[in-house]
Scaffold this active site. Structure first.
Site, PDB file in Angstrom:
ATOM      1  N   CYS A   1       0.823  -1.194   0.000  1.00 36.86           N
ATOM      2  CA  CYS A   1       0.000   0.000   0.000  1.00 36.86           C
ATOM      3  C   CYS A   1       0.864   1.252   0.000  1.00 36.86           C
ATOM      4  O   CYS A   1       2.087   1.184   0.021  1.00 36.86           O
ATOM      5  CB  CYS A   1      -0.908   0.013   1.234  1.00 36.86           C
ATOM      6  SG  CYS A   1      -1.945  -1.463   1.406  1.00 36.86           S
TER       7      CYS A   1
ATOM      8  N   ARG B   1      -4.766   1.432  -1.085  1.00 39.57           N
ATOM      9  CA  ARG B   1      -4.720   0.007  -0.761  1.00 39.57           C
ATOM     10  C   ARG B   1      -4.493  -0.878  -1.985  1.00 39.57           C
ATOM     11  O   ARG B   1      -5.173  -0.724  -2.999  1.00 39.57           O
ATOM     12  CB  ARG B   1      -6.026  -0.416  -0.080  1.00 39.57           C
ATOM     13  CG  ARG B   1      -6.017  -1.863   0.403  1.00 39.57           C
ATOM     14  CD  ARG B   1      -7.359  -2.271   0.965  1.00 39.57           C
ATOM     15  NE  ARG B   1      -7.301  -3.626   1.529  1.00 39.57           N
ATOM     16  CZ  ARG B   1      -8.359  -4.376   1.784  1.00 39.57           C
ATOM     17  NH1 ARG B   1      -9.582  -3.911   1.533  1.00 39.57           N
ATOM     18  NH2 ARG B   1      -8.218  -5.582   2.294  1.00 39.57           N
TER      19      ARG B   1
ATOM     20  N   GLY C   1       2.596  -3.100   3.961  1.00 37.40           N
ATOM     21  CA  GLY C   1       3.439  -4.272   4.154  1.00 37.40           C
ATOM     22  C   GLY C   1       2.652  -5.534   4.408  1.00 37.40           C
ATOM     23  O   GLY C   1       1.460  -5.623   4.101  1.00 37.40           O
ATOM     24  N   GLU C   2       3.331  -6.522   4.960  1.00 33.95           N
ATOM     25  CA  GLU C   2       2.717  -7.806   5.329  1.00 33.95           C
ATOM     26  C   GLU C   2       3.317  -8.264   6.657  1.00 33.95           C
ATOM     27  O   GLU C   2       4.540  -8.224   6.834  1.00 33.95           O
ATOM     28  CB  GLU C   2       2.986  -8.883   4.270  1.00 33.95           C
ATOM     29  CG  GLU C   2       2.383  -8.606   2.896  1.00 33.95           C
ATOM     30  CD  GLU C   2       0.870  -8.726   2.864  1.00 33.95           C
ATOM     31  OE1 GLU C   2       0.291  -9.272   3.828  1.00 33.95           O
ATOM     32  OE2 GLU C   2       0.271  -8.261   1.875  1.00 33.95           O
TER      33      GLU C   2
ATOM     34  N   ASP D   1      -3.998  -8.439   8.768  1.00 36.72           N
ATOM     35  CA  ASP D   1      -2.846  -8.308   9.656  1.00 36.72           C
ATOM     36  C   ASP D   1      -2.771  -6.901  10.252  1.00 36.72           C
ATOM     37  O   ASP D   1      -2.247  -6.705  11.350  1.00 36.72           O
ATOM     38  CB  ASP D   1      -1.547  -8.661   8.928  1.00 36.72           C
ATOM     39  CG  ASP D   1      -1.380  -7.943   7.590  1.00 36.72           C
ATOM     40  OD1 ASP D   1      -2.313  -7.228   7.157  1.00 36.72           O
ATOM     41  OD2 ASP D   1      -0.317  -8.105   6.953  1.00 36.72           O
TER      42      ASP D   1
ATOM     43  N   GLY E   1      14.533 -13.764  -4.694  1.00 34.27           N
ATOM     44  CA  GLY E   1      15.701 -14.272  -3.975  1.00 34.27           C
ATOM     45  C   GLY E   1      16.588 -13.203  -3.390  1.00 34.27           C
ATOM     46  O   GLY E   1      17.763 -13.457  -3.116  1.00 34.27           O
TER      47      GLY E   1
END
Length: 649
Positions: free
Chosen positions: A2, A50, A77-78, A101, A363
């Site tokens: 977001c 969002r 974020g997460e 979350d 990665g």
């Protein structure tokens, strides 16, 4: 993922202008194309754009507020451990209205205050407004995955996910910071907390900011420790690496939208795809970018991995892109001057992936964890030869370079050999910094005008050398890794991926940036990461992946995400260099000696010298000025759009 922004006044009677807040918020619409939200209270305003990933319902709309409407949050974020934290909060009496979350963080703050950041596992930048205490909490994740800019003028604290949100506020004038530009021309990026804009700062990774009673306080809450070293056998280390990395991948597969993975064909991204394939019941969607120029193209390796794990593979070949389009778009989305040319393929890769998925794993941080860059070996060579006289060290480097010349060498190899000779003439700490330099001090003396050189000198500007002092590492290799984790990783690599993915509304997740995984790897003995049998690094990581990845991937030469700028600048970008870098606008800034800029262009286009990195840095600096500094007002800035940028002289 977001975009967040806000304005907090030290005067609770002040009314925040909703029009200003909306303009700031909508500067970030690319970060959050799915929804928008706003909160206005006495002396405070919060804005949110969002990108819906978890709980797609309207209940997930931000700002999110607690039960009695006294604590508000906007979040980017997460949080990967939110499902584990929620039951504890419910037992403490908290009632949830969503499955996000974000709402977990609100209630954690009620229980723990600013210490709530220490319980979070993930990537984040958020703002919490505590109405009762009239306190603002800004926080950023441990490694710096998610950005956060702020400005405090003594009365107002203004913040946003990107600097362009702050520039939309009428009190903020876009003024270049000369010391910041000098640092940019040294490294190709800016070390936090400094930004390229005078008066605008970045909140550093692993820090939180408290604003109350017209006072700003900043605190560090985490540091990556490399000591004490683990007493662990090599077989146990291999097994633990795979177990921990598998867990890190698993928790990053939580999503209510489609996800996939970036696949370069290198060891790091291939490892992530391999573990995703083990954990997924359906083929993993993978995405690769290649080039016509074979020296830079890795698609054959990506296809090899895709075939080995039967992924749903997609690729795109970048041919010399239209410079006007790509440079304008990068200048807009990156906010600050940014000279890492691999932003070009990452941007195209993100566009490709976004056609199919909303989340992509990558990665990132494999090299910083396991000492995978060639420059680490050069710096360690300088360390091991530190007691030899400087002329002898230089002679050794020249001998190696001559040997490669006899065998025949490419431009890239010649450039690396010159860097080796230069590095061996320095002490080992400054040798590493020299390997990261775009313009060194001698080149700056030729490039800078007298007036700009004077303005650029500032003793308090951050630099790489100062980061050694803050390291908790003891061994030389760990010290270098620590410097990268606190500079190159958050201020270059993570900026690259965040801006490129967010430009197209794509969320990037990085399993090897899991802070618990990094804490384990940091404490592994350095001999397991690099030794003189395998100076290219990643010794233990490659060993752990034997039997998981094809040997051809594990044994291949590292390429990195290189870009054929060399070819493009001698091709259809040739005229662009002169039109932009020698334009009246660029010359009139008074930063550089015009004759020296002409020399750099001539040397490169004639083939006399390889100046691609320096010319790209100058090109992106000029485009940054045109995009942000030359705009007369917030209104004119808001009308800009990457697809309508003009870079004509």
């Amino acid at each position: 993922m977001c975009g967040i922004c806000g304005i907090v006044s030290s005067d609770p009677r002040e009314r925040i202008d909703p029009g200003v807040l909306i303009t700031m918020r909508d500067m970030l619409r690319h970060r959050g194309p799915d929804d928008e939200g706003l909160y206005l209270g006495p002396g405070v305003g919060l804005g949110h754009r969002r990108l819906s990933i978890i709980d797609l319902r309207p209940e997930g709309r931000q700002p999110i507020v607690n039960e009695d409407q006294s604590v508000y949050i906007v979040f980017n974020g997460e949080i990967y451990n939110y499902a584990e934290l929620r039951p504890w909060l419910e037992k403490r009496g908290h009632r949830f209205r969503s499955h996000t979350d974000t709402e977990v963080i609100v209630h954690l703050y009620e229980e723990l205050g600013a210490k709530c950041v220490e319980t979070l596992k993930g990537m984040f930048a958020f703002a919490i407004w505590d109405e009762r205490a009239r306190r603002l909490l800004l926080a950023r994740d441990r490694l710096g995955k998610k950005p956060l800019y702020y400005r405090f003028d003594g009365r107002h604290l203004i913040f946003g996910s990107e600097a362009k949100a702050l520039l939309a506020h009428p009190s903020v004038n876009a003024q270049p910071d000369a010391a910041g530009i000098d640092q940019y021309l040294t490294l190709g990026y800016l070390l936090g907390p400094q930004s390229a804009f005078s008066g605008i700062n970045k909140l550093a990774p692993a820090h939180y900011l408290l604003f109350e009673n017209a006072r700003v306080q900043i605190h560090r809450y985490w540091t990556l420790d490399y000591e004490p070293k683990l007493a662990i056998s090599e077989p146990d280390a291999r097994g633990e690496i795979i177990r921990r990395l598998t867990d890190s991948v698993r928790i990053r597969l939580t999503s209510d939208v489609p996800l996939g993975a970036f696949l370069s064909g290198g060891v790091d991204s291939s490892a992530i795809v391999a573990l995703m394939s083990r954990l997924s019941s359906r083929p993993v969607k993978t995405f690769s970018i290649g080039f016509k120029e074979t020296d830079y193209d890795e698609t054959r390796y990506a296809r090899m991995v895709a075939a080995a794990f039967q992924t749903d593979h997609h690729e795109f070949i970048v041919e010399s892109p239209d410079a006007a389009d790509v440079i304008s778009e990068l200048a807009w989305f990156y906010d600050e001057p940014y000279a890492d040319s691999s932003a070009i393929p990452v941007y195209y890769l993100s566009k490709l992936a976004r056609r199919y998925v909303t989340v992509a794993l990558n990665g990132d941080a494999g090299d910083e964890n396991f000492a995978g860059y060639r420059r680490y070996a050069v710096a360690m060579l300088a360390y091991n030869l530190r007691n030899l006289p400087v002329p002898l060290r230089r002679a050794l480097g020249a001998g190696v370079s001559a040997g490669y010349s006899v065998l025949g060498s490419t431009r890239r190899l010649k450039r690396r050999m010159k860097a080796l000779i230069d590095a061996l003439g320095r002490d080992w700490k400054s040798a590493y910094g020299g390997l990261m330099t775009v313009f060194d001090d001698d080149e700056k003396r030729l490039l800078y005008s007298g007036s700009f050189a004077e303005h650029a000198r500032r003793s308090d500007a951050p630099n790489l050398a100062s980061l050694y002092d803050g390291s908790r590492a003891i061994e030389p290799l760990d010290s270098i890794l620590s410097v990268d984790v606190r500079s190159y990783l958050p201020d270059d690599l993570l900026v690259k991926v965040d801006r490129a993915t967010m430009a197209v509304g794509l969320e990037a997740r990085s399993p090897m940036l899991d802070h618990e995984f990094m804490e384990f790897v940091a404490r592994l003995p350095t001999r397991l990461k690099m030794n003189w049998r395998e100076p290219a690094g990643k010794t233990i990581f490659k060993s752990a992946l034997r039997g998981i990845l094809p040997d051809a991937i594990l044994n291949r030469r590292k390429m990195g995400f290189g870009v054929p700028l060399d070819h493009w600048m001698r091709g259809n970008w040739h005229n662009l260099l002169r039109e932009v870098l020698l334009s009246p606008a660029a010359v009139n800034r008074g930063y550089f000696n015009t004759s020296r800029v002409k020399t750099l262009i001539d040397e490169h286009t004639s083939g006399a010298r390889d100046r691609q990195t320096q010319l790209w840095a100058l090109l992106m600096l000029e485009m940054w000025h045109r995009t942000f500094i030359d705009q007369a007002s917030a209104a004119s800035l808001s009308r800009l759009h990457p697809m309508t940028h003009s870079i004509s002289a």
